[in-house]
Design a protein around this motif. Structure first.
Motif, PDB file in Angstrom:
ATOM      1  N   ALA B 576      26.224  76.162  79.459  1.00 10.61           N
ATOM      2  CA  ALA B 576      26.056  78.019  79.589  1.00 10.61           C
ATOM      3  C   ALA B 576      27.005  79.200  78.790  1.00 10.61           C
ATOM      4  CB  ALA B 576      26.081  78.294  80.570  1.00 10.61           C
ATOM      5  N   GLN B 577      28.304  78.733  78.585  1.00 12.41           N
ATOM      6  CA  GLN B 577      29.044  79.471  78.145  1.00 12.41           C
ATOM      7  C   GLN B 577      28.919  79.148  76.080  1.00 12.41           C
ATOM      8  OE1 GLN B 577      32.874  78.852  79.023  1.00 12.41           O
ATOM      9  NE2 GLN B 577      32.255  79.356  81.386  1.00 12.41           N
ATOM     10  N   GLY B 578      28.566  78.504  75.892  1.00 12.24           N
ATOM     11  CA  GLY B 578      27.529  78.410  74.514  1.00 12.24           C
ATOM     12  C   GLY B 578      28.670  76.753  73.893  1.00 12.24           C
ATOM     13  N   LYS B 579      29.850  76.901  75.001  1.00 18.02           N
ATOM     14  CA  LYS B 579      30.466  75.325  74.391  1.00 18.02           C
ATOM     15  C   LYS B 579      29.559  73.703  74.039  1.00 18.02           C
ATOM     16  CE  LYS B 579      34.695  77.976  76.202  1.00 18.02           C
ATOM     17  NZ  LYS B 579      34.544  79.000  75.114  1.00 18.02           N
ATOM     18  N   ARG B 580      31.077  73.011  73.318  1.00 19.78           N
ATOM     19  CA  ARG B 580      29.867  71.996  72.802  1.00 19.78           C
ATOM     20  C   ARG B 580      30.789  71.129  73.645  1.00 19.78           C
ATOM     21  NH1 ARG B 580      31.925  69.388  66.781  1.00 19.78           N
ATOM     22  NH2 ARG B 580      30.723  66.871  67.422  1.00 19.78           N
ATOM     23  N   VAL B 581      30.097  69.957  74.393  1.00 17.22           N
ATOM     24  CA  VAL B 581      30.234  69.407  75.555  1.00 17.22           C
ATOM     25  C   VAL B 581      30.401  67.712  75.228  1.00 17.22           C
ATOM     26  CG1 VAL B 581      30.690  68.547  77.871  1.00 17.22           C
ATOM     27  CG2 VAL B 581      29.639  70.681  77.454  1.00 17.22           C
ATOM     28  N   VAL B 582      30.901  66.772  74.720  1.00 19.14           N
ATOM     29  CA  VAL B 582      31.290  65.812  74.431  1.00 19.14           C
ATOM     30  C   VAL B 582      31.571  64.598  75.346  1.00 19.14           C
ATOM     31  CG1 VAL B 582      31.508  63.652  72.756  1.00 19.14           C
ATOM     32  CG2 VAL B 582      31.237  66.544  71.805  1.00 19.14           C
ATOM     33  N   LEU B 583      30.710  63.188  75.947  1.00 19.04           N
ATOM     34  CA  LEU B 583      31.343  63.012  76.572  1.00 19.04           C
ATOM     35  C   LEU B 583      32.040  61.048  76.000  1.00 19.04           C
ATOM     36  CD1 LEU B 583      31.375  61.737  80.106  1.00 19.04           C
ATOM     37  CD2 LEU B 583      29.165  60.672  79.405  1.00 19.04           C
ATOM     38  N   LEU B 584      33.293  61.327  76.141  1.00 20.97           N
ATOM     39  CA  LEU B 584      33.765  59.841  75.246  1.00 20.97           C
ATOM     40  C   LEU B 584      34.395  59.161  76.491  1.00 20.97           C
ATOM     41  CD1 LEU B 584      35.367  59.651  72.461  1.00 20.97           C
ATOM     42  CD2 LEU B 584      36.769  61.307  72.833  1.00 20.97           C
ATOM     43  N   SER B 585      33.680  57.923  76.170  1.00 22.50           N
ATOM     44  CA  SER B 585      33.990  56.778  77.760  1.00 22.50           C
ATOM     45  C   SER B 585      34.355  55.717  76.359  1.00 22.50           C
ATOM     46  CB  SER B 585      33.348  57.029  78.166  1.00 22.50           C
ATOM     47  OG  SER B 585      32.832  55.876  79.144  1.00 22.50           O
TER      48      SER B 585
END
Lengths: 51, 733
Positions: B576-585
């Motif tokens: 919602a804050q416009g941040k880019r979210v990445v999942l690194l597993s």
């Protein structure tokens, strides 16, 4: 103005007394857990074993 | 009690930690130990009583004392009492508890530097108040002998006070000048020396202006800033230390042959290739090697991020850092210490550390502009007045006034006051800040990278579709799963108990490490475990266990990772804050993809090895992104170090916590959102504070240069700017 000759040493002496008291409190660890001590005195079992 | 002279360093390299820790263990023999536990959730008198009573009721515990300010408890107990057992007791009593490193105790009790600063501050305040009182008489128009007497008494108080209290500045300025640099302390020292020197000279000549009050006020305000700064740093340091849970890499080495074979406890550092090591269930594997006997399952999540335990049989390779789950095994050491997989990760961390670009804090940037500027203005003013009047006394007076007016009282307070207020606020929200500039860096973040296992998930699987089992099967499943230490079996047992299922009577339960658990129910063989071993079905693609009663077809019980508290809200909030979210597993592709879909992250990198994780973060940074990395495993440490700023949960491995800038003390992840909001607010306050300080300087400097600055104006400008800055910072709380 001669009274200044007494008043200035007296005020310095009183101030130095406060300074020494602060130094003593610091050494005694009175500022280690201010929040805990404030709550601790309100405990039910404080009266059984005050510390 | 054994206090360690030097608290163990929480380095990211386990091998480096081995040697000093081992020395400490073989140190003086003590009969009692002091254990420290962190209690992130306690908040009231009831909690103090509850925790202390719960601990003191235990046999072997002599004393327990809660410190509510620091949210921790110190326990005096017999040597054989384990901190883990105490944590369990507290968790059962309803208080979340984590083990702390007792080295921190030594660090806080001998915080000599902090105490010395506080004592200097106290002396400075005492002297300033007295000198100010005397100066009031001068400001209100004392003349002749009275004024001289006031000046002499002021000098008698201020000169020793300034010499004693200003020492931190003098030593730092001397060190800077010796190294051919300028720092904030150089103008400070110069201002104090010049102010006291010219004032003393003026007093001798019965002059009108003496700046003793300004000199001591300068020391006071700057010491206040220095003390706050020291406290933030000390807290940061102890946060790093306290979270380095004392985990001594020890190993059980097998010696002798055949029937005379015995085990001895040795430090992992003393193991050599070819040694045989026994690892019991629940133990961490200390070396890289090969299984020579025994079957078991290994939890590799900290090393690879795999959420599923892997089976290990004789001949299989195992790595340091993995946890043995079900059966005892014997390992032949192939690599120990610096040669292990663990140490390789530590090397990766060192590389990432070196590659991290040096962040220049706002304060440093300001100081770099400030120090030369002040000297140039003061020198120009002195030269100008000397040329105009040919009077050295006037010129020196002007130079002293300029230096005092421009002295960075407000600048010295601007950042420490804000960081102190912000860390206090975040501490209450369950975030420990380990690095002084972490808040500033967090405020710049635009990309957030998450690890999966142990960070967004709890690491505890949750069984699905239990309502499809008939009641009879449920009861058997509960009975047999209680007989196993395997995480899937335990999750199953917990879930079934929670549903109110009563266990059936199953006897002769044996755990077959590496395969499953079996027992007899009403004379029929019951097996719970791997598909191939249980028989009567095909393995499914998901995480699952198989239950077979006699010759009936096996039942499949599938599992799904449980989300950590606040994980979903955090991801939604960040997006919602416009941040880019990445999942690194590091986990396998299907598990990661499935999970990402569930939590709503579209950018996914799966099956990433530790170096791939660090590379991915470095690539993002290369592309201009300011990355916040959130992770908990050993495999994340390099990525945590490579990121612009990093956060790890309290449950993380100590190496990961040592590598991160902030640590969450509570279970919930939503405090990351609080931390980000606070960091943005803190950065705004710091900038405001610098603006305020600059405005004061801009107003007062022309007066000083023009020779219109009396000691009264100097005192007023200094005090008001310092006060405004501190109050502005306090708005953050």
């Amino acid at each position: 103005m001669e009274v200044l000759g007494i008043l200035i040493p007296v005020s310095l002496f009183l101030g130095a007394g406060g300074l020494v008291a602060f130094w003593w409190l610091l050494r005694k660890g009175q500022f280690d857990d201010p929040e805990g001590d404030a709550h601790r005195i309100l405990r039910d079992d404080y009266d059984d074993k005050p510390k | 009690m054994s206090t360690f002279a030097e608290p163990p360093r929480p380095s990211a390299c386990p091998a480096c930690d081995v040697a000093p820790l081992a020395e400490q263990i073989s140190g003086p023999v003590a009969t009692q130990a002091r254990l420290m536990l962190a209690l992130p959730d306690i908040h009231c008198a009831g909690c103090i009583s509850g925790v202390e009573r719960a601990l003191q009721a235990l046999p072997g515990v002599h004393d327990a004392h809660v410190n509510l300010t620091l949210r921790r408890v110190a326990v005096e107990a017999d040597l054989e009492i384990e901190a883990e057992a105490l944590c369990d007791v507290l968790t059962r009593a309803g208080y979340e508890a984590h083990e702390l490193d007792p080295g921190v105790l030594a660090a806080t009790e001998t915080d000599a530097r902090g105490r010395a600063l506080l004592m200097r501050l106290a002396v400075a305040v005492f002297a300033m108040m007295n000198v100010m009182l005397l100066s009031v008489a001068v400001w209100s128009g004392a003349e002749g002998a009275t004024r001289d007497m006031m000046h002499w008494v002021s000098a008698a108080i201020a000169i020793p006070a300034v010499i004693f209290t200003g020492q931190p500045f003098y030593t730092s300025a001397y060190a800077a000048l010796k190294g051919g640099r300028l720092n904030m302390d150089v103008p400070i020292t110069l201002a104090i020396a010049l102010a006291v020197g010219t004032s003393l000279y003026e007093t001798m000549l019965s002059g009108e202006h003496a700046y003793f009050d300004a000199a001591i006020a300068l020391c006071t305000f700057l010491l206040a800033g220095r003390y706050l700064d020291h406290r933030t740093r000390a807290n940061a340091r102890s946060a790093a230390q306290e979270l380095a849970a004392l985990e001594v890499p020890r190993a059980l080495r097998l010696t002798g042959q055949g029937s005379s074979q015995r085990t001895e406890t040795v430090a992992a550092a003393d193991l050599r290739p070819g040694d045989l090591v026994r690892v019991l269930p629940g133990g961490r594997i200390p070396v890289d090697g090969q299984v020579t006997s025994g079957h078991t399952e290994l939890d590799r999540s900290l090393m690879t991020g795999e959420s599923l335990p892997a089976a290990a049989a004789p001949g299989d390779a195992v790595h340091a850092g993995e946890t043995n789950l079900t059966g005892p095994i014997t390992i032949e050491v192939q690599a120990a210490g610096r040669d292990t997989e663990l140490a390789r990760i530590a090397d990766l961390v060192a590389v990432a550390e070196a590659g991290r670009n040096n962040y220049t804090s706002i304060a440093d940037a300001a100081a770099r502009l400030y120090a030369p500027g002040v000297h140039i203005i003061a020198a120009l003013a002195a030269i100008g007045w000397f040329l105009a009047t040919m009077d050295l006394r006037v010129a020196l007076n002007i130079a002293a006034a300029v230096l005092i007016i421009t002295c960075p009282c407000a600048l010295g307070l601007a950042v420490p006051a804000v960081t102190t207020a912000a860390s206090a606020r975040l501490f209450r929200k369950g975030v420990l800040i380990k690095s002084g500039t972490a808040l500033e860096r967090l405020a710049e973040v635009d990309t957030v990278v998450f690890d999966k296992t142990g960070t967004l998930t709890d690491g505890a699987p949750e069984p699905l579709g239990l309502d499809q089992l008939d009641p009879q099967t449920s009861r058997v499943a509960l009975a047999i799963s209680q007989g196993s230490a395997h995480p899937l079996a335990q999750a199953l047992a917990n879930e079934l108990s929670a549903q109110g299922v009563k266990p059936a009577l199953v006897d002769g339960i044996v755990e077959i490490p590496g395969f499953g658990v079996e027992g007899y129910w009403q004379g029929k063989l019951v097996r719970l475990g791997r598909a191939g071993w249980v028989g009567g079905c095909h393995a499914v693609g998901e995480t699952a266990t198989y239950l077979r009663i006699a010759e009936a077809p096996a039942q499949v019980i599938t599992f799904m990772d449980t989300l950590r508290e606040g994980a979903a809200e955090l991801v939604v909030g960040l997006q919602a804050q416009g941040k880019r979210v990445v999942l690194l597993s590091g986990d396998v592709e299907p598990a990661v993809a499935h999970f990402a879909e569930r939590i709503g992250i579209s950018e996914v990198i799966a099956e990433a090895r530790p170096e791939a994780k660090a590379m991915a973060v470095a690539d993002l940074a290369e592309g201009g992104a300011k990355v916040l990395m959130v992770g908990d495993g050993l495999n994340d440490t390099a990525a945590l170090t490579a990121a612009h700023v990093s956060i790890s949960p309290a449950s993380a491995l100590e190496a990961a916590r040592a590598a991160s800038d902030m640590v969450l003390t509570g279970r919930s992840l939503t405090s990351i959102l609080d931390a980000m909001a606070t960091s943005v607010a803190a950065r705004r306050r710091i900038k405001e504070n610098f603006t305020i300080a600059t405005v004061y300087n801009l107003l007062a400097v022309p007066l000083a240069v023009a020779g219109l600055c009396s000691p009264l104006i100097a005192a007023l400008a200094m005090s008001t700017s310092s006060l405004t800055v501190s109050l502005n910072a306090l708005r953050l709380r």
